[in-house]
Design a protein around this motif. Structure first.
Motif, PDB file in Angstrom:
ATOM      1  N   ASP A 110       5.824  -9.272   5.274  1.00  0.00           N
ATOM      2  CA  ASP A 110       7.267  -9.259   5.004  1.00  0.00           C
ATOM      3  C   ASP A 110       7.560  -9.048   3.521  1.00  0.00           C
ATOM      4  OD1 ASP A 110       7.890  -9.664   7.654  1.00  0.00           O
ATOM      5  OD2 ASP A 110       8.162 -11.831   7.460  1.00  0.00           O
ATOM      6  N   GLU A 111       6.589  -9.389   2.664  1.00  0.00           N
ATOM      7  CA  GLU A 111       6.771  -9.272   1.216  1.00  0.00           C
ATOM      8  C   GLU A 111       6.132  -8.005   0.643  1.00  0.00           C
ATOM      9  OE1 GLU A 111       8.673 -11.177  -0.409  1.00  0.00           O
ATOM     10  OE2 GLU A 111       8.949 -12.834   1.004  1.00  0.00           O
ATOM     11  N   VAL A 112       5.480  -7.238   1.504  1.00  0.00           N
ATOM     12  CA  VAL A 112       4.852  -5.996   1.047  1.00  0.00           C
ATOM     13  C   VAL A 112       5.891  -4.878   1.062  1.00  0.00           C
ATOM     14  CG1 VAL A 112       3.134  -4.215   1.611  1.00  0.00           C
ATOM     15  CG2 VAL A 112       2.535  -6.640   1.793  1.00  0.00           C
ATOM     16  N   MET A 113       6.027  -4.203  -0.062  1.00  0.00           N
ATOM     17  CA  MET A 113       7.013  -3.138  -0.177  1.00  0.00           C
ATOM     18  C   MET A 113       6.604  -1.921   0.652  1.00  0.00           C
ATOM     19  SD  MET A 113       8.034  -3.327  -4.236  1.00  0.00           S
ATOM     20  CE  MET A 113       9.270  -2.030  -4.016  1.00  0.00           C
ATOM     21  N   GLU A 114       7.579  -1.195   1.133  1.00  0.00           N
ATOM     22  CA  GLU A 114       7.314   0.010   1.911  1.00  0.00           C
ATOM     23  C   GLU A 114       6.472   0.980   1.078  1.00  0.00           C
ATOM     24  OE1 GLU A 114       7.461   1.821   5.528  1.00  0.00           O
ATOM     25  OE2 GLU A 114       8.541  -0.033   5.005  1.00  0.00           O
ATOM     26  N   ASP A 115       5.329   1.366   1.625  1.00  0.00           N
ATOM     27  CA  ASP A 115       4.388   2.265   0.937  1.00  0.00           C
ATOM     28  C   ASP A 115       3.858   1.653  -0.357  1.00  0.00           C
ATOM     29  OD1 ASP A 115       4.699   4.269   2.886  1.00  0.00           O
ATOM     30  OD2 ASP A 115       6.498   5.015   1.886  1.00  0.00           O
ATOM     31  N   ARG A 145       2.975  -2.150  10.111  1.00  0.00           N
ATOM     32  CA  ARG A 145       3.002  -2.200   8.643  1.00  0.00           C
ATOM     33  C   ARG A 145       1.644  -2.664   8.103  1.00  0.00           C
ATOM     34  NH1 ARG A 145       6.543  -5.367   5.859  1.00  0.00           N
ATOM     35  NH2 ARG A 145       6.694  -3.760   4.241  1.00  0.00           N
ATOM     36  N   LEU A 146       0.994  -3.570   8.822  1.00  0.00           N
ATOM     37  CA  LEU A 146      -0.334  -4.027   8.411  1.00  0.00           C
ATOM     38  C   LEU A 146      -1.341  -2.881   8.465  1.00  0.00           C
ATOM     39  CD1 LEU A 146      -2.435  -6.212   7.700  1.00  0.00           C
ATOM     40  CD2 LEU A 146      -2.589  -6.725  10.154  1.00  0.00           C
ATOM     41  N   VAL A 147      -1.309  -2.115   9.536  1.00  0.00           N
ATOM     42  CA  VAL A 147      -2.229  -0.976   9.663  1.00  0.00           C
ATOM     43  C   VAL A 147      -2.013   0.017   8.518  1.00  0.00           C
ATOM     44  CG1 VAL A 147      -2.836   1.027  11.078  1.00  0.00           C
ATOM     45  CG2 VAL A 147      -2.493  -1.211  12.163  1.00  0.00           C
ATOM     46  N   ALA A 148      -0.747   0.293   8.195  1.00  0.00           N
ATOM     47  CA  ALA A 148      -0.443   1.222   7.100  1.00  0.00           C
ATOM     48  C   ALA A 148      -0.928   0.663   5.769  1.00  0.00           C
ATOM     49  CB  ALA A 148       1.055   1.503   7.051  1.00  0.00           C
ATOM     50  N   TYR A 149      -0.741  -0.632   5.583  1.00  0.00           N
ATOM     51  CA  TYR A 149      -1.191  -1.293   4.347  1.00  0.00           C
ATOM     52  C   TYR A 149      -2.715  -1.214   4.228  1.00  0.00           C
ATOM     53  CZ  TYR A 149      -1.972  -5.191   1.046  1.00  0.00           C
ATOM     54  OH  TYR A 149      -2.364  -5.977  -0.012  1.00  0.00           O
ATOM     55  N   LEU A 150      -3.416  -1.488   5.321  1.00  0.00           N
ATOM     56  CA  LEU A 150      -4.878  -1.401   5.313  1.00  0.00           C
ATOM     57  C   LEU A 150      -5.339   0.002   4.935  1.00  0.00           C
ATOM     58  CD1 LEU A 150      -5.910  -3.484   8.455  1.00  0.00           C
ATOM     59  CD2 LEU A 150      -6.735  -3.829   6.122  1.00  0.00           C
ATOM     60  N   ASP A 168      -2.337  -9.265  -3.712  1.00  0.00           N
ATOM     61  CA  ASP A 168      -3.064  -8.292  -2.896  1.00  0.00           C
ATOM     62  C   ASP A 168      -4.572  -8.497  -3.015  1.00  0.00           C
ATOM     63  OD1 ASP A 168      -0.846  -6.363  -1.953  1.00  0.00           O
ATOM     64  OD2 ASP A 168      -0.513  -6.437  -4.121  1.00  0.00           O
ATOM     65  N   PHE A 169      -5.041  -8.634  -4.261  1.00  0.00           N
ATOM     66  CA  PHE A 169      -6.481  -8.781  -4.469  1.00  0.00           C
ATOM     67  C   PHE A 169      -7.002 -10.096  -3.913  1.00  0.00           C
ATOM     68  CE2 PHE A 169      -7.281  -5.631  -8.208  1.00  0.00           C
ATOM     69  CZ  PHE A 169      -6.676  -4.631  -7.469  1.00  0.00           C
TER      70      PHE A 169
END
Length: 283
Positions: free
Chosen positions: A179-184, A229-234, A196-197
């Motif tokens: 929810d806190e990860v920005m789009e792209d 969104r998780l898959v895209a982030y990965l 993130d790290f």
């Protein structure tokens, strides 16, 4: 920017490194945090493989055979450990970091502290900042507790119901993170942060859970939107050179390292803590 060898029984480890010795273990997610940071900031270092898992977990030190030089500079034998000549980073050595002097070298350990220190070195040179806001350090600590530590509960809890509850918490906390990860982008930012790290090494180990706890799936425990969104982030983080340069060569080798957690025999400090009902982050 790896220099040197990654063999545990290396015939020579420079006891007075010109820049920095990085004591690590290729399979350790805590060490990978610091390793990704070294790569992200292009800090010169010598990688030193420092742990071998003993087949019999009652052998060695907490189930490991450890690099002798690591034990000299850090008697607890924990990774990550950074070793450098005193004064190499003089501008950062009196700023509150718990840098110890051992055998005439400076030593720093604990993964989150190492990430902060390495980031500070680089931002002094106007490099990319993983901590543009100090609140991100608190966020990273919470994520460590709510995501990284719960990973081990899924593997080590004795009953299937306890494992299921741990997985439910794991998935819920990941959803909150997403929810806190920005789009792209990344956590509250369009560039990577310490938050993130903090979690990336455990996200990269999702296949470990899929292998040992195949009855649970993130897709089943997360909303469609959060999971997509998780898959895209990965996919984004796996494309980062700093991440690519820290990955293991063989997935089967990684799975083998986690058998001791899945069968409850791990004698690592994390394994002992979780088996006693404690949290991994308190180990």
């Amino acid at each position: 920017m790896v220099m040197g060898t990654n063999q545990l029984d290396s015939p020579h480890v420079d006891a007075a490194p010109k820049k920095m010795n990085f004591y690590s273990a290729w399979f350790c997610p805590y060490a990978q945090r610091a390793w990704i940071t070294l790569e992200y900031h292009n800090i010169p270092y010598q990688y030193i493989e420092s742990l071998i898992v003993e087949a019999d977990q009652n052998d060695g030190i907490h189930g490991y055979r450890k690099n002798p030089r690591l034990l000299e500079v850090n008697p607890r034998g924990l990774v990550p450990t950074l070793e450098f000549v005193p004064g190499t980073f003089s501008e950062m050595e009196d700023t509150g970091y718990k840098i110890q002097t051992v055998k005439n070298v400076s030593v720093l350990s604990e993964s989150m502290v190492c990430v902060q220190f390495l980031n500070s070195i680089s931002t002094k040179k106007n490099e990319k900042d993983l901590i543009p806001r100090t609140s991100l350090i608190s966020d990273a600590k919470i994520l460590n507790e709510k995501i990284c530590s719960v990973f081990y509960e899924i593997l080590m809890k004795a009953s299937r119901e306890e494992q299921r509850q741990a997985f439910h918490n794991f998935a819920s906390n990941i959803s909150e993170f997403m929810d806190e990860v920005m789009e792209d982008g990344y956590y509250k930012s369009d560039s990577p942060t310490i938050a993130d790290f903090t979690v990336i090494p455990w996200f990269l180990r999702f296949p470990v859970l899929a292998h040992y706890r195949p009855m649970f799936s993130l897709e089943d425990f997360m909303s469609d939107t959060s999971y997509r969104r998780l898959v895209a982030y990965l996919n984004r983080i796996k494309k980062m050179p700093a991440v690519k340069n820290t990955l293991w060569k063989d997935d089967q080798d990684l799975l083998q390292q986690y058998t001791r957690y899945a069968d409850g025999t791990a004698e690592s400090q994390v394994g002992q803590a979780v088996r006693k009902g404690q949290k991994a982050h308190n180990a």
